[in-house]
Write a protein that holds these residues in place. Structure first.
Motif, PDB file in Angstrom:
ATOM      1  N   ARG A  26       0.824  -1.207   0.000  1.00  0.00           N
ATOM      2  CA  ARG A  26       0.000   0.000   0.000  1.00  0.00           C
ATOM      3  C   ARG A  26       0.860   1.259   0.000  1.00  0.00           C
ATOM      4  NH1 ARG A  26      -4.301   0.281   4.692  1.00  0.00           N
ATOM      5  NH2 ARG A  26      -5.034  -1.515   3.503  1.00  0.00           N
ATOM      6  N   ASN A  27       1.928   1.242   0.776  1.00  0.00           N
ATOM      7  CA  ASN A  27       2.780   2.426   0.855  1.00  0.00           C
ATOM      8  C   ASN A  27       3.469   2.732  -0.470  1.00  0.00           C
ATOM      9  OD1 ASN A  27       2.168   2.847   3.559  1.00  0.00           O
ATOM     10  ND2 ASN A  27       3.810   1.500   4.259  1.00  0.00           N
ATOM     11  N   TYR A  28       3.871   1.680  -1.180  1.00  0.00           N
ATOM     12  CA  TYR A  28       4.497   1.887  -2.479  1.00  0.00           C
ATOM     13  C   TYR A  28       3.498   2.489  -3.457  1.00  0.00           C
ATOM     14  CZ  TYR A  28       7.022   1.106  -6.807  1.00  0.00           C
ATOM     15  OH  TYR A  28       7.647   1.293  -8.013  1.00  0.00           O
ATOM     16  N   ARG A  29       2.273   2.002  -3.445  1.00  0.00           N
ATOM     17  CA  ARG A  29       1.248   2.559  -4.338  1.00  0.00           C
ATOM     18  C   ARG A  29       0.952   4.007  -3.963  1.00  0.00           C
ATOM     19  NH1 ARG A  29      -1.083  -2.593  -3.500  1.00  0.00           N
ATOM     20  NH2 ARG A  29      -2.618  -1.729  -2.048  1.00  0.00           N
ATOM     21  N   LEU A  30       0.946   4.305  -2.662  1.00  0.00           N
ATOM     22  CA  LEU A  30       0.735   5.690  -2.226  1.00  0.00           C
ATOM     23  C   LEU A  30       1.866   6.580  -2.744  1.00  0.00           C
ATOM     24  CD1 LEU A  30      -0.750   7.793  -0.475  1.00  0.00           C
ATOM     25  CD2 LEU A  30       0.657   7.034   1.453  1.00  0.00           C
ATOM     26  N   PHE A  31       3.089   6.074  -2.654  1.00  0.00           N
ATOM     27  CA  PHE A  31       4.232   6.848  -3.112  1.00  0.00           C
ATOM     28  C   PHE A  31       4.175   7.121  -4.616  1.00  0.00           C
ATOM     29  CE2 PHE A  31       8.520   6.414  -5.067  1.00  0.00           C
ATOM     30  CZ  PHE A  31       8.958   7.698  -4.798  1.00  0.00           C
ATOM     31  N   THR A  32       3.958   6.075  -5.399  1.00  0.00           N
ATOM     32  CA  THR A  32       3.950   6.260  -6.849  1.00  0.00           C
ATOM     33  C   THR A  32       2.802   7.165  -7.284  1.00  0.00           C
ATOM     34  OG1 THR A  32       2.705   4.183  -7.121  1.00  0.00           O
ATOM     35  CG2 THR A  32       5.116   4.081  -7.325  1.00  0.00           C
ATOM     36  N   GLY A  33       1.642   7.028  -6.636  1.00  0.00           N
ATOM     37  CA  GLY A  33       0.519   7.898  -6.980  1.00  0.00           C
ATOM     38  C   GLY A  33       0.809   9.353  -6.648  1.00  0.00           C
ATOM     39  N   ALA A  51      10.458   3.290   4.213  1.00  0.00           N
ATOM     40  CA  ALA A  51      11.776   3.136   4.832  1.00  0.00           C
ATOM     41  C   ALA A  51      11.684   2.443   6.185  1.00  0.00           C
ATOM     42  CB  ALA A  51      12.432   4.504   4.989  1.00  0.00           C
ATOM     43  N   THR A  52      10.566   2.662   6.881  1.00  0.00           N
ATOM     44  CA  THR A  52      10.380   2.060   8.203  1.00  0.00           C
ATOM     45  C   THR A  52       9.954   0.603   8.106  1.00  0.00           C
ATOM     46  OG1 THR A  52       9.750   4.199   9.146  1.00  0.00           O
ATOM     47  CG2 THR A  52       9.122   2.219  10.367  1.00  0.00           C
ATOM     48  N   GLU A  53       9.040   0.326   7.167  1.00  0.00           N
ATOM     49  CA  GLU A  53       8.407  -0.996   7.127  1.00  0.00           C
ATOM     50  C   GLU A  53       8.975  -1.924   6.067  1.00  0.00           C
ATOM     51  OE1 GLU A  53       4.310  -0.109   6.559  1.00  0.00           O
ATOM     52  OE2 GLU A  53       4.095   0.946   8.462  1.00  0.00           O
ATOM     53  N   ASP A  54       9.488  -1.362   4.962  1.00  0.00           N
ATOM     54  CA  ASP A  54       9.872  -2.206   3.831  1.00  0.00           C
ATOM     55  C   ASP A  54      11.255  -1.860   3.299  1.00  0.00           C
ATOM     56  OD1 ASP A  54       7.212  -3.514   3.528  1.00  0.00           O
ATOM     57  OD2 ASP A  54       6.578  -1.470   3.049  1.00  0.00           O
ATOM     58  N   SER A  55      12.171  -1.483   4.172  1.00  0.00           N
ATOM     59  CA  SER A  55      13.479  -1.025   3.714  1.00  0.00           C
ATOM     60  C   SER A  55      14.257  -2.113   2.976  1.00  0.00           C
ATOM     61  CB  SER A  55      14.300  -0.509   4.891  1.00  0.00           C
ATOM     62  OG  SER A  55      14.454  -1.527   5.872  1.00  0.00           O
ATOM     63  N   ALA A  56      14.055  -3.372   3.341  1.00  0.00           N
ATOM     64  CA  ALA A  56      14.758  -4.461   2.645  1.00  0.00           C
ATOM     65  C   ALA A  56      14.263  -4.600   1.216  1.00  0.00           C
ATOM     66  CB  ALA A  56      14.573  -5.767   3.413  1.00  0.00           C
ATOM     67  N   TYR A  58      12.730  -2.132  -0.484  1.00  0.00           N
ATOM     68  CA  TYR A  58      12.922  -0.862  -1.177  1.00  0.00           C
ATOM     69  C   TYR A  58      14.166  -0.155  -0.627  1.00  0.00           C
ATOM     70  CZ  TYR A  58       7.984  -1.755  -2.198  1.00  0.00           C
ATOM     71  OH  TYR A  58       6.805  -2.315  -2.576  1.00  0.00           O
ATOM     72  N   PRO A  59      15.349  -0.628  -0.958  1.00  0.00           N
ATOM     73  CA  PRO A  59      16.573  -0.040  -0.404  1.00  0.00           C
ATOM     74  C   PRO A  59      16.833   1.388  -0.877  1.00  0.00           C
ATOM     75  CG  PRO A  59      17.094  -1.633  -2.122  1.00  0.00           C
ATOM     76  CD  PRO A  59      15.631  -1.785  -1.836  1.00  0.00           C
ATOM     77  N   TRP A  60      16.141   1.813  -1.937  1.00  0.00           N
ATOM     78  CA  TRP A  60      16.322   3.178  -2.454  1.00  0.00           C
ATOM     79  C   TRP A  60      15.523   4.217  -1.671  1.00  0.00           C
ATOM     80  CZ3 TRP A  60      11.400   4.494  -3.500  1.00  0.00           C
ATOM     81  CH2 TRP A  60      10.511   3.471  -3.860  1.00  0.00           C
ATOM     82  N   ALA A  61      14.697   3.785  -0.729  1.00  0.00           N
ATOM     83  CA  ALA A  61      13.797   4.723  -0.043  1.00  0.00           C
ATOM     84  C   ALA A  61      14.558   5.791   0.744  1.00  0.00           C
ATOM     85  CB  ALA A  61      12.842   3.958   0.880  1.00  0.00           C
ATOM     86  N   ILE A  62      15.636   5.408   1.408  1.00  0.00           N
ATOM     87  CA  ILE A  62      16.402   6.384   2.187  1.00  0.00           C
ATOM     88  C   ILE A  62      17.041   7.427   1.266  1.00  0.00           C
ATOM     89  CG2 ILE A  62      18.385   6.728   3.702  1.00  0.00           C
ATOM     90  CD1 ILE A  62      16.013   5.533   5.114  1.00  0.00           C
ATOM     91  N   ASP A  63      17.611   6.944   0.147  1.00  0.00           N
ATOM     92  CA  ASP A  63      18.189   7.870  -0.828  1.00  0.00           C
ATOM     93  C   ASP A  63      17.132   8.859  -1.313  1.00  0.00           C
ATOM     94  OD1 ASP A  63      19.847   5.590  -0.574  1.00  0.00           O
ATOM     95  OD2 ASP A  63      20.781   6.014  -2.497  1.00  0.00           O
ATOM     96  N   SER A  64      15.957   8.335  -1.605  1.00  0.00           N
ATOM     97  CA  SER A  64      14.885   9.183  -2.114  1.00  0.00           C
ATOM     98  C   SER A  64      14.407  10.178  -1.069  1.00  0.00           C
ATOM     99  CB  SER A  64      13.709   8.314  -2.589  1.00  0.00           C
ATOM    100  OG  SER A  64      14.106   7.478  -3.664  1.00  0.00           O
ATOM    101  N   LEU A  65      14.344   9.738   0.183  1.00  0.00           N
ATOM    102  CA  LEU A  65      13.947  10.656   1.254  1.00  0.00           C
ATOM    103  C   LEU A  65      14.946  11.811   1.374  1.00  0.00           C
ATOM    104  CD1 LEU A  65      12.679   8.329   4.121  1.00  0.00           C
ATOM    105  CD2 LEU A  65      11.470  10.321   3.212  1.00  0.00           C
ATOM    106  N   ALA A  66      16.218  11.482   1.322  1.00  0.00           N
ATOM    107  CA  ALA A  66      17.241  12.532   1.398  1.00  0.00           C
ATOM    108  C   ALA A  66      17.076  13.516   0.256  1.00  0.00           C
ATOM    109  CB  ALA A  66      18.633  11.903   1.361  1.00  0.00           C
ATOM    110  N   PHE A  67      16.879  12.991  -0.952  1.00  0.00           N
ATOM    111  CA  PHE A  67      16.759  13.853  -2.119  1.00  0.00           C
ATOM    112  C   PHE A  67      15.469  14.674  -2.093  1.00  0.00           C
ATOM    113  CE2 PHE A  67      15.288  14.689  -6.448  1.00  0.00           C
ATOM    114  CZ  PHE A  67      16.333  15.472  -6.891  1.00  0.00           C
ATOM    115  N   TYR A  68      14.369  14.050  -1.726  1.00  0.00           N
ATOM    116  CA  TYR A  68      13.091  14.766  -1.712  1.00  0.00           C
ATOM    117  C   TYR A  68      13.118  15.923  -0.714  1.00  0.00           C
ATOM    118  CZ  TYR A  68      10.137  12.037  -4.870  1.00  0.00           C
ATOM    119  OH  TYR A  68       9.568  11.493  -5.986  1.00  0.00           O
ATOM    120  N   HIS A  69      13.706  15.678   0.450  1.00  0.00           N
ATOM    121  CA  HIS A  69      13.787  16.762   1.436  1.00  0.00           C
ATOM    122  C   HIS A  69      14.728  17.869   0.958  1.00  0.00           C
ATOM    123  CE1 HIS A  69      11.354  15.622   4.894  1.00  0.00           C
ATOM    124  NE2 HIS A  69      11.697  14.370   4.676  1.00  0.00           N
ATOM    125  N   PHE A  70      15.752  17.505   0.218  1.00  0.00           N
ATOM    126  CA  PHE A  70      16.677  18.499  -0.315  1.00  0.00           C
ATOM    127  C   PHE A  70      16.057  19.285  -1.477  1.00  0.00           C
ATOM    128  CE2 PHE A  70      19.761  19.181  -3.827  1.00  0.00           C
ATOM    129  CZ  PHE A  70      20.490  20.221  -3.273  1.00  0.00           C
TER     130      PHE A  70
END
Length: 241
Positions: A26-33, A51-56, A58-70
């Protein structure tokens, strides 16, 4: 030009899409939408959950969080706070210290905090490792900002002397206008020449050099902005806010 993701995140997403189970949460679908709708605040919320629930998965989630906040968390009229983006950079680098995307982003964030020496260390190490002109540009920017004009001039001559300079690119990220671009290395480094001429009061020479930058890269944002500001100053209007 507005990019939705960094190249790194895009590659990771492509790999995820090729994994039948990757898109089912569900979280991935929320993100892509949210991403498709350019609702970046919701996208960040979804990325945080991923990043909290499915980091294994989706290993790119942390990278994306850093970039999105920047890149996306820019509120008009407020000073940008790099703390959150830097937090995710550090978190990602803790698990993968060789992540060059996060190293580069960390360097940019340190610059925004005025931590020039630490940023210089990062960009110097990256430049030594892979000779990406993007990192040399950042080093040259720091040298210019600290008055090391001889080093700046040497970098310009180095790049322009390379037989493959026309094929090399410098990557720029402009969060203030939500834009990324890749610029001809010759244009990127001649921009420093324009800045130095402007600082010397040689405004005609600076304008000519900015024009040359645009000959190499017609859409180079910094060069176009520089010409616009010079025109505004010449007209007595000052720099637009």
């Amino acid at each position: 030009m507005r990019y939705i993701m960094t190249i790194l995140a895009s590659i990771s997403l492509l790999l995820a899409c090729n994994n039948p189970g990757s898109k089912e949460t569900r979280n991935y679908r929320l993100f892509t939408g949210a991403r498709e709708a350019q609702d970046y605040q919701t996208a960040i919320t979804a990325l945080s959950l991923i990043a909290t629930e499915d980091s294994a998965r989706y290993p790119w989630a942390i990278d994306s969080l850093a970039f999105y906040h920047f890149f996306y968390m820019n509120i008009p009229g407020l000073v940008k706070n790099p703390t959150t983006a830097l937090h995710y950079c550090e978190k990602g680098l803790a698990s993968n210290p060789e992540n060059e995307f996060l190293q580069e982003l960390k360097g940019k964030l340190l610059l925004s905090q005025g931590k020039d020496s630490l940023a210089m260390e990062i960009f110097t190490a990256l430049w030594s490792k892979n000779k990406d002109y993007t990192y040399l540009w950042e080093i040259t920017f720091l040298n210019l900002a600290t008055g090391r004009f001889d080093k700046c001039d040497s970098a310009i001559k180095l790049v322009l002397s390379q037989p493959d300079a026309a094929a090399k690119k410098v990557r720029f990220t402009h969060p203030e206008v939500a834009m990324q671009e890749s610029v001809d290395a010759r244009a990127a480094f001649l921009f420093f020449d324009a800045l130095m001429k402007n600082n010397q009061g040689n405004f005609i020479g600076a304008a000519e050099m900015l024009g040359k930058c645009l000959d190499y890269s017609p859409n180079f944002y910094l060069a176009k902005k520089g010409i616009y500001e010079m025109q505004q100053n010449a007209a007595g209007k000052g720099t637009p806010k």
